[in-house]
Design an enzyme around this catalytic site. Structure first.
Site, PDB file in Angstrom:
ATOM      1  N   ASP A   6       0.875  -1.160   0.000  1.00 16.93           N
ATOM      2  CA  ASP A   6       0.000   0.000   0.000  1.00 16.93           C
ATOM      3  C   ASP A   6       0.921   1.221   0.000  1.00 16.93           C
ATOM      4  O   ASP A   6       2.118   1.099   0.303  1.00 16.93           O
ATOM      5  CB  ASP A   6      -0.883  -0.046   1.258  1.00 16.93           C
ATOM      6  CG  ASP A   6      -1.713   1.200   1.418  1.00 16.93           C
ATOM      7  OD1 ASP A   6      -2.366   1.600   0.434  1.00 16.93           O
ATOM      8  OD2 ASP A   6      -1.685   1.809   2.516  1.00 16.93           O
ATOM      9  N   ASP A  45      -0.149   5.101   0.887  1.00 17.38           N
ATOM     10  CA  ASP A  45      -0.401   6.102   1.934  1.00 17.38           C
ATOM     11  C   ASP A  45      -0.332   5.456   3.315  1.00 17.38           C
ATOM     12  O   ASP A  45      -1.109   4.554   3.619  1.00 17.38           O
ATOM     13  CB  ASP A  45      -1.793   6.728   1.738  1.00 17.38           C
ATOM     14  CG  ASP A  45      -1.925   7.483   0.429  1.00 17.38           C
ATOM     15  OD1 ASP A  45      -1.024   8.264   0.100  1.00 17.38           O
ATOM     16  OD2 ASP A  45      -2.942   7.292  -0.271  1.00 17.38           O
ATOM     17  N   GLY A  72      -7.562   3.770   3.512  1.00 15.70           N
ATOM     18  CA  GLY A  72      -7.646   2.742   2.465  1.00 15.70           C
ATOM     19  C   GLY A  72      -8.902   2.829   1.623  1.00 15.70           C
ATOM     20  O   GLY A  72      -9.001   2.192   0.580  1.00 15.70           O
ATOM     21  N   ARG A 112     -11.902   7.805  -2.408  1.00 18.55           N
ATOM     22  CA  ARG A 112     -12.318   9.186  -2.149  1.00 18.55           C
ATOM     23  C   ARG A 112     -13.841   9.274  -1.968  1.00 18.55           C
ATOM     24  O   ARG A 112     -14.340   9.834  -0.994  1.00 18.55           O
ATOM     25  CB  ARG A 112     -11.891  10.031  -3.348  1.00 18.55           C
ATOM     26  CG  ARG A 112     -11.601  11.460  -3.020  1.00 18.55           C
ATOM     27  CD  ARG A 112     -11.124  12.186  -4.269  1.00 18.55           C
ATOM     28  NE  ARG A 112      -9.844  11.716  -4.779  1.00 18.55           N
ATOM     29  CZ  ARG A 112      -9.336  12.070  -5.969  1.00 18.55           C
ATOM     30  NH1 ARG A 112     -10.009  12.890  -6.759  1.00 18.55           N
ATOM     31  NH2 ARG A 112      -8.179  11.602  -6.380  1.00 18.55           N
ATOM     32  N   ARG A 160      -5.808   7.776  -6.462  1.00 20.77           N
ATOM     33  CA  ARG A 160      -5.631   8.195  -7.853  1.00 20.77           C
ATOM     34  C   ARG A 160      -4.464   9.184  -7.970  1.00 20.77           C
ATOM     35  O   ARG A 160      -4.125   9.626  -9.055  1.00 20.77           O
ATOM     36  CB  ARG A 160      -6.937   8.826  -8.372  1.00 20.77           C
ATOM     37  CG  ARG A 160      -7.926   7.770  -8.829  1.00 20.77           C
ATOM     38  CD  ARG A 160      -9.255   8.391  -9.191  1.00 20.77           C
ATOM     39  NE  ARG A 160     -10.157   8.307  -8.058  1.00 20.77           N
ATOM     40  CZ  ARG A 160     -11.278   9.005  -7.944  1.00 20.77           C
ATOM     41  NH1 ARG A 160     -11.615   9.854  -8.879  1.00 20.77           N
ATOM     42  NH2 ARG A 160     -12.039   8.856  -6.878  1.00 20.77           N
ATOM     43  N   ASP A 208      -1.512  -0.372   6.169  1.00 18.29           N
ATOM     44  CA  ASP A 208      -1.740   0.336   7.433  1.00 18.29           C
ATOM     45  C   ASP A 208      -3.228   0.469   7.763  1.00 18.29           C
ATOM     46  O   ASP A 208      -3.575   1.003   8.812  1.00 18.29           O
ATOM     47  CB  ASP A 208      -1.131   1.747   7.390  1.00 18.29           C
ATOM     48  CG  ASP A 208      -1.892   2.662   6.435  1.00 18.29           C
ATOM     49  OD1 ASP A 208      -2.236   2.203   5.318  1.00 18.29           O
ATOM     50  OD2 ASP A 208      -2.157   3.812   6.798  1.00 18.29           O
TER      51      ASP A 208
HETATM   52  C1  BG6 Z   1      -5.889   5.608   0.161  1.00 18.45           C
HETATM   53  C2  BG6 Z   1      -6.001   6.436   1.417  1.00 18.45           C
HETATM   54  O1  BG6 Z   1      -4.570   5.219  -0.029  1.00 18.45           O
HETATM   55  O2  BG6 Z   1      -6.327   6.359  -0.973  1.00 18.45           O
HETATM   56  C3  BG6 Z   1      -7.412   6.994   1.570  1.00 18.45           C
HETATM   57  O3  BG6 Z   1      -5.684   5.626   2.534  1.00 18.45           O
HETATM   58  C4  BG6 Z   1      -7.802   7.758   0.305  1.00 18.45           C
HETATM   59  O4  BG6 Z   1      -7.451   7.830   2.700  1.00 18.45           O
HETATM   60  C5  BG6 Z   1      -7.668   6.840  -0.911  1.00 18.45           C
HETATM   61  O5  BG6 Z   1      -9.160   8.195   0.403  1.00 18.45           O
HETATM   62  C6  BG6 Z   1      -7.999   7.557  -2.210  1.00 18.45           C
HETATM   63  O6  BG6 Z   1      -7.019   8.519  -2.450  1.00 18.45           O
HETATM   64  P1  BG6 Z   1      -7.082   9.713  -3.476  1.00 18.45           P
HETATM   65  O7  BG6 Z   1      -5.673  10.287  -3.403  1.00 18.45           O
HETATM   66  O8  BG6 Z   1      -7.399   9.150  -4.814  1.00 18.45           O
HETATM   67  O9  BG6 Z   1      -8.125  10.653  -3.009  1.00 18.45           O
HETATM   68 MG    MG Z   2      -2.754   3.196   3.539  1.00 19.16          MG
END
Ligand code: BG6
Ligand code: MG
Length: 216
Positions: free
Chosen positions: A10, A12, A47, A50, A118, A171
């Site tokens: 993963d 983030d 995880g 959005r 994304r 995480d």
């Molecule tokens: C995940 C995060 O990796 O990505 C989430 O843990 C987030 O919190 C998700 O909502 C979508 O991310 P993004 O950058 O496309 O808004």
């Molecule tokens: Mg994560």
């Protein structure tokens, strides 16, 4: 002992400390909508896509909004998030994470990214680590977000591995469930109690080497 031939990471909160930026942006949005978001409540958002995250928050705030309004709100949150990550430097990777990925690759194992975001490619580019990955599965490539196993299944497929040859590093509770549903091993990165469904948990990658695979 399991024979691990591939690792799916993963992004983030595992490779880079961006989970705090997602939290700050969502909290700001909640405050704008008239309610708060605690760090504890934020755990269930980790995880999650959005749009999925916004739906959870609107439910918590007792709000029902049109699809157009929801699209405006996710765009607003993403704009704030992008402001944070645009200022991010290559050294914001979590301690030991990139070193661990490199050591894993040198051990002959395949490496994939399995992220819901994304914005993942932009972050990999900032960290200058795109080339480390044999496959990148991000939020632009999936139709079913975590806890559905699709992200990790696509990762295993791209690496031409059977799920039981793969370990996922996550995480988020949603990510742990996704890996389990996909039939993969799962190492939680973070709090042992929060991630208690993982096969094994580490606090971070500092001082973690290839012996970790013997825990599975
Ligand atoms: C995940 C995060 O990796 O990505 C989430 O843990 C987030 O919190 C998700 O909502 C979508 O991310 P993004 O950058 O496309 O808004
Ligand atoms: Mg994560």
């Amino acid at each position: 002992m399991a024979e691990i031939k591939a690792c799916i990471f993963d992004l983030d909160g595992v490779i880079v400390d961006t989970a705090k930026y997602h939290y700050r942006a969502w909290k700001r949005l909640c405050n704008k909508l008239g309610f708060d978001l605690t760090e504890e409540e934020n755990e269930s958002l980790k995880g999650i896509s959005r749009e999925g995250s916004l739906n959870i928050l609107l439910k918590k705030g007792g709000l029902s909004l049109s699809d157009n309004k929801k699209a405006d709100l996710t765009a607003l949150k993403n704009g704030w998030y992008l402001e944070f990550i645009e200022k991010m430097k290559a050294d914001e990777a979590l301690p030991g994470a990139i070193e661990f990925i490199k050591a894993t690759k040198e051990s002959g194992r395949k490496i994939a990214l399995g992220s819901s975001s994304r914005n993942a490619l932009k972050i990999l580019e900032t960290l200058e680590i795109v080339d480390l990955f044999d496959a990148v599965i991000d939020g632009t490539k999936v139709s079913r977000g975590k806890p559905d196993p699709q992200t990790f299944q696509l990762g295993a497929e791209a690496l031409k591995m059977h799920p039981c040859e793969c370990v996922v590093f996550e995480d988020a509770q949603a990510g742990v469930e996704a890996a389990l549903a996909g039939g993969m091993y799962i190492i939680g990165v973070g709090n042992k109690t929060t991630l208690n469904r993982a096969n094994h948990t580490i606090e971070g990658f500092q001082n973690v080497g290839m012996e970790i695979f013997e825990k599975l």
